[in-house]
Design a protein around this motif. Structure first.
Motif: not given
Length: 201
Positions: A56, A60, A132, A154, A179, A182-183
């Motif tokens: 990552m 994004d 990351r 993304i 997904q 990230v959410s």
């Protein structure tokens, strides 16, 4: 979720034979006893296991690879991945593969889980890692590796998965994880890698 009693589904080994013994994969044919007492044959590939990394970046964006995959005769867009060496720790493998294939070194890692890639005919298990705090550096590809490293937004990658631009199973599975992470729906336990596993400059 309560674990069910699976006794009525389990097959047991009666006899096993090697069909092929390659440098990377092995093929086997086993005779098994079915739950009702009858016999059947199961042919499958023995795989050493592997890792896949979701690297990552800020904004994004994620790191991906494009490489030609001979069995399907096409260039595939996928997350970095690689097979485990005998007895190798999955995190050590993930750190090694990320640097060798992309040149990136990650300051933090998180283990997401594992997936079975082809349960009908392979023992392969792939360990999913997030990475990351990436720092770019030179890749260290094997002499027979040819790949292109790229970054992608993304949202654009999600669209490519929907439109068929990405068909690699491990990358599609990783997108489910990405997904949800990230959410904020799924959390990760981020940790710095042990000093012994940090790649030397």
């Amino acid at each position: 979720m309560k674990k069910p009693d699976d006794a009525h589904l389990i097959e047991t080994l009666v006899h096993s034979e090697t069909l092929a013994d390659g440098g990377f994969l092995k093929a086997r044919r086993d005779t098994v006893r079915l739950p009702d007492g009858r016999s059947a044959e199961r042919e499958y590939i023995v795989h050493p296991g592997a890792v896949v990394i979701i690297p990552m970046l800020d904004g994004d964006r994620v790191v991906l690879e494009r490489q030609f995959r001979y069995p399907v005769d096409r260039v595939m867009l996928e997350f970095p991945a690689g097979k485990l060496d005998p007895g190798e720790d999955p995190l050590a493998c993930a750190i090694r593969e990320l640097q060798e294939e992309t040149g990136y070194v990650a300051g933090q890692w998180a283990y997401a889980g594992a997936m079975h890639l082809a349960i009908a005919y392979s023992t392969e298990i792939i360990h999913i890692f997030f990475a990351r705090n990436l720092q770019a550096g030179p890749a260290r590809l094997d002499s027979d590796e040819f790949l292109e490293v790229r970054t992608e937004d993304i949202d654009a990658l999600t669209q490519a998965c929907r439109d068929g631009g990405v068909t690699d199973a491990k990358t599609l599975t990783c997108m489910l994880w990405l997904q949800n992470v990230v959410s904020g729906a799924w959390s990760l336990d981020w940790q710095s890698p042990p000093d012994a596993l940090v790649p030397k400059a």
